[in-house]
Design a protein around this motif. Structure first.
Motif, PDB file in Angstrom:
ATOM      1  N   MET A   1       2.030   6.210  -7.311  1.00 36.38           N
ATOM      2  CA  MET A   1       1.152   6.970  -7.836  1.00 36.38           C
ATOM      3  C   MET A   1       1.290   8.511  -7.626  1.00 36.38           C
ATOM      4  O   MET A   1       0.690   9.342  -8.619  1.00 36.38           O
ATOM      5  CB  MET A   1      -0.256   6.629  -7.280  1.00 36.38           C
ATOM      6  CG  MET A   1      -0.830   5.201  -7.628  1.00 36.38           C
ATOM      7  SD  MET A   1      -0.596   5.026  -9.862  1.00 36.38           S
ATOM      8  CE  MET A   1      -2.104   6.066 -10.119  1.00 36.38           C
ATOM      9  N   ARG A   2       1.902   8.955  -6.862  1.00 36.86           N
ATOM     10  CA  ARG A   2       2.172  10.439  -6.722  1.00 36.86           C
ATOM     11  C   ARG A   2       3.305  10.787  -7.515  1.00 36.86           C
ATOM     12  O   ARG A   2       3.117  11.863  -7.998  1.00 36.86           O
ATOM     13  CB  ARG A   2       2.725  10.752  -5.286  1.00 36.86           C
ATOM     14  CG  ARG A   2       1.715  10.587  -4.051  1.00 36.86           C
ATOM     15  CD  ARG A   2       2.396  11.296  -2.580  1.00 36.86           C
ATOM     16  NE  ARG A   2       3.447  10.605  -2.275  1.00 36.86           N
ATOM     17  CZ  ARG A   2       3.367   9.767  -1.281  1.00 36.86           C
ATOM     18  NH1 ARG A   2       2.300   9.329  -0.895  1.00 36.86           N
ATOM     19  NH2 ARG A   2       4.307   8.998  -1.049  1.00 36.86           N
TER      20      ARG A   2
ATOM     21  N   PRO B   1      -2.488   1.446 -11.416  1.00 36.75           N
ATOM     22  CA  PRO B   1      -2.073   1.571  -9.877  1.00 36.75           C
ATOM     23  C   PRO B   1      -1.487   0.080  -9.482  1.00 36.75           C
ATOM     24  O   PRO B   1      -0.720   0.218  -8.519  1.00 36.75           O
ATOM     25  CB  PRO B   1      -3.371   1.834  -9.288  1.00 36.75           C
ATOM     26  CG  PRO B   1      -4.075   2.671 -10.450  1.00 36.75           C
ATOM     27  CD  PRO B   1      -3.920   1.778 -11.661  1.00 36.75           C
TER      28      PRO B   1
ATOM     29  N   GLY C   1       2.203   1.808  -3.454  1.00 36.68           N
ATOM     30  CA  GLY C   1       1.230   2.177  -4.243  1.00 36.68           C
ATOM     31  C   GLY C   1       0.938   3.661  -4.027  1.00 36.68           C
ATOM     32  O   GLY C   1       0.878   4.315  -5.338  1.00 36.68           O
ATOM     33  N   ALA C   2       0.893   4.110  -3.028  1.00 38.15           N
ATOM     34  CA  ALA C   2       0.739   5.654  -2.681  1.00 38.15           C
ATOM     35  C   ALA C   2       1.887   6.406  -3.457  1.00 38.15           C
ATOM     36  O   ALA C   2       1.744   7.480  -4.025  1.00 38.15           O
ATOM     37  CB  ALA C   2       0.298   5.831  -1.329  1.00 38.15           C
ATOM     38  N   ARG C   3       3.191   5.812  -3.084  1.00 33.34           N
ATOM     39  CA  ARG C   3       4.278   6.621  -3.315  1.00 33.34           C
ATOM     40  C   ARG C   3       4.412   6.575  -5.072  1.00 33.34           C
ATOM     41  O   ARG C   3       4.768   7.567  -5.604  1.00 33.34           O
ATOM     42  CB  ARG C   3       5.581   6.015  -2.832  1.00 33.34           C
ATOM     43  CG  ARG C   3       6.858   6.361  -3.405  1.00 33.34           C
ATOM     44  CD  ARG C   3       8.134   5.870  -2.645  1.00 33.34           C
ATOM     45  NE  ARG C   3       8.234   4.491  -2.335  1.00 33.34           N
ATOM     46  CZ  ARG C   3       7.900   3.881  -1.187  1.00 33.34           C
ATOM     47  NH1 ARG C   3       7.728   4.366   0.047  1.00 33.34           N
ATOM     48  NH2 ARG C   3       7.905   2.466  -1.307  1.00 33.34           N
TER      49      ARG C   3
ATOM     50  N   ALA D   1       0.907  -1.294   0.002  1.00 35.88           N
ATOM     51  CA  ALA D   1       0.083   0.020  -0.132  1.00 35.88           C
ATOM     52  C   ALA D   1       0.891   1.155   0.086  1.00 35.88           C
ATOM     53  O   ALA D   1       0.535   2.229  -0.810  1.00 35.88           O
ATOM     54  CB  ALA D   1      -0.998   0.125   1.058  1.00 35.88           C
ATOM     55  N   ARG D   2       1.859   1.254   0.886  1.00 40.21           N
ATOM     56  CA  ARG D   2       3.012   2.407   0.861  1.00 40.21           C
ATOM     57  C   ARG D   2       3.401   2.427  -0.677  1.00 40.21           C
ATOM     58  O   ARG D   2       3.867   3.777  -1.190  1.00 40.21           O
ATOM     59  CB  ARG D   2       3.951   2.119   1.768  1.00 40.21           C
ATOM     60  CG  ARG D   2       3.153   2.354   3.258  1.00 40.21           C
ATOM     61  CD  ARG D   2       4.499   2.429   4.419  1.00 40.21           C
ATOM     62  NE  ARG D   2       5.215   1.418   4.403  1.00 40.21           N
ATOM     63  CZ  ARG D   2       5.225   0.243   5.007  1.00 40.21           C
ATOM     64  NH1 ARG D   2       3.977   0.153   6.017  1.00 40.21           N
ATOM     65  NH2 ARG D   2       5.996  -0.646   4.999  1.00 40.21           N
TER      66      ARG D   2
ATOM     67  N   ALA E   1       2.220  -0.171  -8.085  1.00 40.19           N
ATOM     68  CA  ALA E   1       2.637  -0.554  -6.801  1.00 40.19           C
ATOM     69  C   ALA E   1       3.447  -1.718  -6.656  1.00 40.19           C
ATOM     70  O   ALA E   1       4.622  -1.581  -5.775  1.00 40.19           O
ATOM     71  CB  ALA E   1       1.260  -0.795  -5.884  1.00 40.19           C
TER      72      ALA E   1
END
Length: 483
Positions: free
Chosen positions: A140-141, A355, A136-138, A133-134, A359
């Motif tokens: 996509m930013r 995404p 993925g967030a990184r 999850a981390r 990730a």
């Protein structure tokens, strides 16, 4: 000047050396392994490296530590005999109709309250979802808008490059255009099968075989032809050669590493011979390799794709069983058929979730994947050993159980008096799912066989469920009637 092996390589090499000695009998049960001091002096290693090698062997159940005494080769537990190879049914290729039975029997595996011995996935707790999850967030930013459409059909470039690198480590050199990212391995396999067949064609599968292969054959209106398969070494090459001389075959669909449901691992020289045999006949091999990373040994066996010089091996895998269940990220390395597979992908689903791809690519770049795999393999191997011990104690005499070198499935051949389908339905009423053997052939003939998923080491219900199944099977034998 040759590179100096890293400390991780040194402890793995030492553990592999001792494991080989145990396997070949030069280190016998009860024999003491060399002490830390002796090993350090003889091999020029540090004490921490030797202790790491001991820990690996202890985790695999090969050695036991004795306080103030050292490490000793573990006694080999009594095991149920392995299932014998089963000859495929007579009569040649046949149409397939398994979908309705699959929906009926496997629907229960989605219920979290049911003990998941019939599930296709290991325990969710074994996977690094928080880290994913981390990532993925990184990822996509950092995503640029142009990348959204640039990675449509073939897939995210960073992920494809990471996959090419991992394949190269297994001796598989892939051209950039050969890889297509898919919605899990099942889409990859279906696209590959569609690329090399036409309705009515014959596809050779193992006996027993993965029910997903039967579903794909049914959907594409093909015919299945089973070939004799050994529970340890996989497809019988002599039987396959005789079959190819007798039948007109469009493709083969095999698992060469930890086959589902048997767990068979085809020896490396057999894989090489298989690829050469099919190349002589010009027949494509769809290699379903979703369990290839889950080897219990220290050395990862190569896939059949490593020996493909003719571009006839369509190698398919995914992260669903080894890293990210639910992300549905797989791939096909389709050799000479890559363009056809990419065209079919474009015509069907167009692209795989970006995404999810990003990730996983970011997670791989962080460098923790191999550490995760080591922990996962150790957990699955320990769970498999425990389950085999329970089966040996609680199931009826005459039960035969596979002893795979990887993966998380056990295939049980029960006494003929046990109707595995009836046992499955009775177990389901007790909140226990299984996968009865009738799911794994085109003619539903494995009537007293079960596939059990033992990849749930953190599930406290597993032991009680195996005891219950064993006792229920014993009652079937005692009464000489199905449950």
């Amino acid at each position: 000047m040759p590179a100096v092996p890293s400390s991780s390589h040194r402890y793995e090499q030492l553990a592999a050396e001792w494991a080989e000695g145990i396997a070949h009998g030069t280190l016998r049960p009860g024999e003491r392994l060399p002490s830390v001091r002796q090993t350090c002096q003889a091999k020029g290693l540090s004490p921490s490296t030797v202790f790491q090698a001991y820990a690996v062997l202890e985790e695999r159940g090969l050695v036991q530590a004795r306080p103030r005494s050292g490490y000793y080769v573990a006694a080999r537990p009594a095991a149920k005999p392995r299932p014998a190879p089963v000859a495929p049914p007579a009569g040649g290729p046949r149409p397939v109709a398994v979908s309705e039975l699959l929906v009926e029997l496997l629907g229960s595996t989605r219920d979290a309250d049911v003990v998941p011995l019939g599930s296709a996935f290991p325990a969710p707790a074994l996977f690094p979802f928080d880290a994913l999850a981390r990532s993925g967030a990184r990822a996509m930013r950092r995503l640029k808008p142009a990348q959204i459409t640039g990675a449509l059909t073939a897939g995210d470039e960073a992920l494809r490059e990471a996959l090419r690198h991992r394949h190269a480590l297994q001796g598989v050199a892939l051209a950039p255009e050969e890889l297509v990212i898919t919605h899990g391995a099942l889409e990859a396999l279906n696209l590959c099968l569609q690329a090399v067949t036409r309705p009515g064609d014959v596809v050779v599968v193992e006996s027993p075989t993965f029910y997903g292969a039967l579903q794909a054959i049914e959907r594409l209106h093909l015919r299945a032809l089973e070939v004799a398969t050994d529970p340890v070494t996989g497809v019988d090459l002599a039987a396959l050669e005789a079959l190819l001389q007798r039948e007109r075959v469009a493709a083969c669909w095999f698992m060469t590493r930890f086959q589902n449901p048997l767990g068979a691992l085809m020896p490396t020289d057999h894989k090489q011979a298989l690829v050469a045999l099919l190349a002589r006949h010009g027949i494509p091999l769809i290699e379903d390799d979703v369990y290839g990373e889950l080897h219990a040994g220290l050395q990862r066996p190569p896939p059949a794709k490593a020996f493909d010089a003719a571009g006839l091996v369509l190698h398919c895998s995914s992260f669903s069983k080894c890293l990210a269940p639910g992300y549905r990220v797989g791939w096909a390395a389709a050799g000479r058929f890559a363009r056809d597979v990419q065209r079919l992908k474009m015509m069907s689903s167009l692209s795989t979730s970006l995404p999810a791809q990003r990730a996983i690519a970011d997670y791989l770049a962080q460098g923790g994947y191999d550490r995760h795999l080591r922990q996962l393999r150790q957990a699955l191997a320990a769970s498999q050993r425990r389950a085999r011990g329970l089966i040996a104690r609680h199931f009826p005499p005459g039960t035969r159980c596979t002893q795979p070198e990887g993966g998380y499935f056990l295939w049980l051949e029960l006494p003929p008096a046990v109707d595995a389908l009836a046992l499955h339905r009775l177990a389901l009423a007790q909140g226990i799912s299984t996968a009865p053997g009738v799911l794994f052939s085109a003619d539903a003939r494995f009537t007293h066989h079960l596939r059990l998923n033992v990849g749930h080491p953190g599930d406290a219900r597993l032991d009680a469920a195996l005891r219950w199944l064993g006792e229920a099977a014993r009652r079937c034998v005692t009464d000489n009637v199905a449950p």
